[in-house]
Write a protein that holds these residues in place. Structure first.
Motif, PDB file in Angstrom:
ATOM      1  N   PRO A  23       1.031   4.462   1.619  1.00 23.71           N
ATOM      2  CA  PRO A  23       0.844   3.073   1.202  1.00 23.71           C
ATOM      3  C   PRO A  23       0.137   2.325   2.328  1.00 23.71           C
ATOM      4  CG  PRO A  23       3.147   3.721   1.032  1.00 23.71           C
ATOM      5  CD  PRO A  23       2.442   4.824   1.692  1.00 23.71           C
ATOM      6  N   GLU A  24      -0.657   1.350   1.927  1.00 23.82           N
ATOM      7  CA  GLU A  24      -1.564   0.712   2.870  1.00 23.82           C
ATOM      8  C   GLU A  24      -0.846   0.097   4.083  1.00 23.82           C
ATOM      9  OE1 GLU A  24      -3.360  -2.484   0.945  1.00 23.82           O
ATOM     10  OE2 GLU A  24      -4.631  -3.062   2.639  1.00 23.82           O
ATOM     11  N   SER A  25       0.250  -0.606   3.828  1.00 20.12           N
ATOM     12  CA  SER A  25       0.778  -1.407   4.934  1.00 20.12           C
ATOM     13  C   SER A  25       1.969  -0.763   5.634  1.00 20.12           C
ATOM     14  CB  SER A  25       1.138  -2.800   4.440  1.00 20.12           C
ATOM     15  OG  SER A  25       2.059  -2.707   3.386  1.00 20.12           O
ATOM     16  N   THR A  26       2.105   0.544   5.530  1.00 19.93           N
ATOM     17  CA  THR A  26       3.161   1.176   6.318  1.00 19.93           C
ATOM     18  C   THR A  26       2.708   1.261   7.764  1.00 19.93           C
ATOM     19  OG1 THR A  26       2.234   3.294   5.800  1.00 19.93           O
ATOM     20  CG2 THR A  26       4.139   2.612   4.541  1.00 19.93           C
TER      21      THR A  26
END
Lengths: 363, 338
Positions: free
Chosen positions: A45-48
């Motif tokens: 996931p993008e914002s991990t």
């Protein structure tokens, strides 16, 4: 069963030594490379945070290599590492991989680890004495590796040929990785130490002393922090770091109570600025800054993955600690797109600043 | 004697605890000053002091603190480590008083009760008692104020569960000072579309972050389901099968609500309002996303950050509503034929 773990410090050496003696087959994930990170970024996931991406990349590469069981630590703390296991399982299953997943739970650390270990031992018909001996041997081996690394941090600022320490230490690590029993380990250790001592040195130099602290994964892993220790060493800085794989485990098992710079001491020291322990390494980062400032270290570098919830609290508070103790602090918030040039530029500016500060003091 | 003024920033846990805090301080005889609703300007003021690593709701609270700092004698910024027996809040909220104290000059004294519901000595009631004592009120006064506050808070939670919108409730509370029994929402129409809207309350209900999402949904004739409407038991039930302890209280609520809404086919579509660089959302959102995919339900994750513009937001929302509407139409059709 082919077991795999993510790369984290010298953990692979530990597990490898243990598995070679008693355990199931162990698949070392390929060395963390740009491809690992690319894979991690693609499927995360993008914002991990950055550690998630590295670890996921490690797992994908290990599964490609034929691993069928993944071992991953977990937590019940406020940090998101405790959720890694469930999110990663979902992602990897979505990608179509088949595997077993073992979560190593941090909270009941001794009991659950030992129970799992014991079950595995009995299944393999290894005697208890042998198992304990293997465990101790692997632990010692990892300790020796970390000792080597500590020595390289001390030697690097004095080396005459830039890069020689790094080369020698790699040789030493290979040497140690090859040993299979305690006697050999002892010989290998002495050999490695003498090799390190034989590096040509210029002892007239007066290196700066700096300490690296921050989020555990970023501090421990050179691939995550862009080899910051080597870079600093080659700029003529003696580096100390607050976190080691063994020290983390020792803290979790309450074995570090008598150590001089233990994590518990650091947490106690941080109480003045953050009266409650809010979890993760936030309090420890603040505490270490105070402890090392008292020991007259020249500077501190805090490493955190971008968006780390706990370390960004520490980052805010460290600004005041820096002012109160007159110790320069540089914070690196690392994301996947950080380039090598940014790191070197900022580091050399920081080192320059501290050198000038020291000269001013000497006058 | 002029009564003491306590400032509460209109951000973060305001949207969850305001009735409790407000009643507590008013019962003690203090005057509560709430900062003005969020605007672009408030946020930009916050940027000046907030660190660039923190998430946007935290930056927002800096702006709100700036908004009221010179109008109050005390700032009330509780330190919530855990507001549940098993769970944690976001760790940033546990360090929030320090972050604010060390980043902004000339602040009035901060009241920062330490709340950790997992241990006896640090429950909410005890923590607020300490605040009362710090303000020179005796034990009995604070006790009485707390029980009144708790009453209002319980009523607040009950009304939320009945489906009254949180914003309406809080607005009504702010004008009246307490909850009245008048109904605040219209009856749902039967044939209307049902949309689940999940996310952290401070993202969902902040007037700047949600771009009037609720109003837009109502205009589209949709009835709205938020995590507050879902009962704790239902959430527990849906998370039990996960075999994983979701230790963030808010994250747990969001995930459980999402699973319930998706699996029980309560809603025709689900919107998750997340914010950039939120650690909790970054782990919960993928889990919701995977489940929505498995249930083949329309799903949209709206991420807000400093640069989010209304244009993109409206376009995406309209497209999403169209999808949800078509799906509902089709499934109604199927039901009729079978």
């Amino acid at each position: 069963m082919k077991i795999t773990v993510p790369h984290c410090g010298q953990m692979d050496i530990f597990i490898n030594a243990l598995c070679r003696k008693i355990g199931p087959d162990f698949v070392i994930p390929p060395k963390t490379s740009p491809r690992t990170l690319d894979l991690g970024i693609k499927y995360s996931p993008e914002s991990t945070c950055l550690p998630f991406k590295f670890i996921l990349g490690n797992f994908i590469e290990a599964l490609e290599k034929g691993a069928d069981t993944i071992c991953m630590i977990s937590d019940h703390g406020p940090c998101r590492v405790g959720m890694y296991d469930i999110v990663m399982q979902n992602i990897l299953r979505e990608m179509g991989y088949q595997f077993n997943w073992i979560t190593m739970d941090d909270t009941r650390i001794l009991r659950s680890y030992l129970l799992k270990f014991d079950r595995e031992r009995r299944k393999r018909k290894v005697s208890l004495v042998e198992a304990i001996r293997a465990l101790l041997f692997s632990w010692k081996k990892m300790n020796v590796c970390e000792e080597m690394e500590r020595w390289t941090h001390k030697m690097r600022p004095y080396e005459v040929d830039r890069g020689e320490t790094t080369r020698v230490s790699l040789e030493c690590l290979r040497l140690i990785d090859g040993v299979t029993d305690l006697k050999e380990l002892k010989i290998a250790r002495e050999d490695a130490l003498s090799r390190l001592a034989n590096i040509e040195q210029d002892r007239t130099r007066q290196p700066l002393k700096m300490v690296i602290t921050g989020e555990g994964y970023m501090v421990i892993n050179p691939h995550a922090n862009q080899d910051i220790e080597r870079r600093l060493g080659e700029m003529g800085v003696e580096v100390t770091r607050t976190m080691w794989f063994t020290s983390q485990i020792a803290h979790a098992m309450r074995l570090d109570l008598l150590k001089k710079r233990s994590k518990s001491k650091a947490i106690r020291a941080s109480k003045r600025y953050l009266p409650h322990n809010i979890g993760g390494e936030c309090n420890a980062s603040i505490g270490y800054a105070i402890l090392y400032a008292r020991e007259a270290y020249d500077g501190l570098i805090q490493l955190l993955p971008f968006g780390c919830m706990l370390e960004s609290v520490a980052k805010n508070i460290l600004r005041i600690v820096s002012k109160d103790y007159d110790m320069p602090i540089l914070t690196f918030s690392l994301a996947e797109n950080l380039s090598e040039t940014t790191i070197t530029t900022r580091l050399s500016a920081f080192v320059d600043l501290i050198q000038r500060k020291r000269k001013g003091r000497e006058k | 004697m002029m009564s003491m003024r306590v400032g509460i920033p209109r951000a973060l846990l305001y949207y969850r605890y305001f009735p409790l805090w407000n009643t507590f301080f008013r019962e003690l005889g203090a005057q509560v000053v709430v900062s003005r609703p969020s605007t672009r300007k408030v946020l930009e003021e916050g940027f000046k002091f907030a660190d660039d690593d923190v998430c946007i709701p935290i930056k927002m609270i800096f702006g709100h603190v700036l908004n009221i700092e010179d109008k109050v004698d005390y700032l009330f910024i509780p330190r919530l480590l855990s507001d549940n027996k098993t769970g944690y809040c976001c760790p940033m909220m546990a360090g929030l008083p320090e972050m604010i104290k060390y980043s902004m000059p000339h602040l009035p004294p901060i009241l920062d009760p330490f709340v950790d519901e997992r241990y006896r000595g640090t429950r909410l009631s005890g923590a607020l008692s300490k605040v009362g004592r710090k303000l020179k009120y005796n034990f009995l006064q604070t006790r009485r104020a707390y029980s009144k506050a708790r009453e209002q808070f319980d009523q607040f939670q009950r009304r939320m569960r009945d489906g009254v919108s949180v914003l309406d409730l809080i607005n009504a509370f702010e004008t009246n000072g307490c909850f009245t029994d008048e109904p605040l929402t219209e009856k749902e129409e039967d044939g209307s579309m049902k949309i689940g809207v999940i996310g952290h309350p401070y993202n969902l209900y902040d007037t700047l972050f949600n771009f009037d999402l609720f109003k837009r949904l109502k205009e589209a004739n949709a009835s709205i389901y938020t995590p507050e409407r879902i009962h704790g038991h239902t959430i527990d039930h849906h998370l039990r099968r996960l075999k994983k302890d979701i230790y963030w209280t808010l994250g747990r609520e969001i995930l459980g609500a999402a699973f319930h809404l998706l699996e029980s086919r309560v809603v025709d579509g689900l919107i998750y309002v997340t914010c950039f660089s939120c650690g909790i959302d970054s782990m919960i959102e993928p889990l919701v996303g995977f489940r929505a995919k498995r249930e083949a339900s329309p799903y949209m994750a709206l991420m807000i950050d400093e640069h989010t513009g209304i244009g993109g937001f409206v376009t995406r929302l309209e497209a999403f509503l169209d999808t949800a509407r078509r799906r509902k139409f089709n499934s109604d059709d199927e039901r009729r034929t079978s």
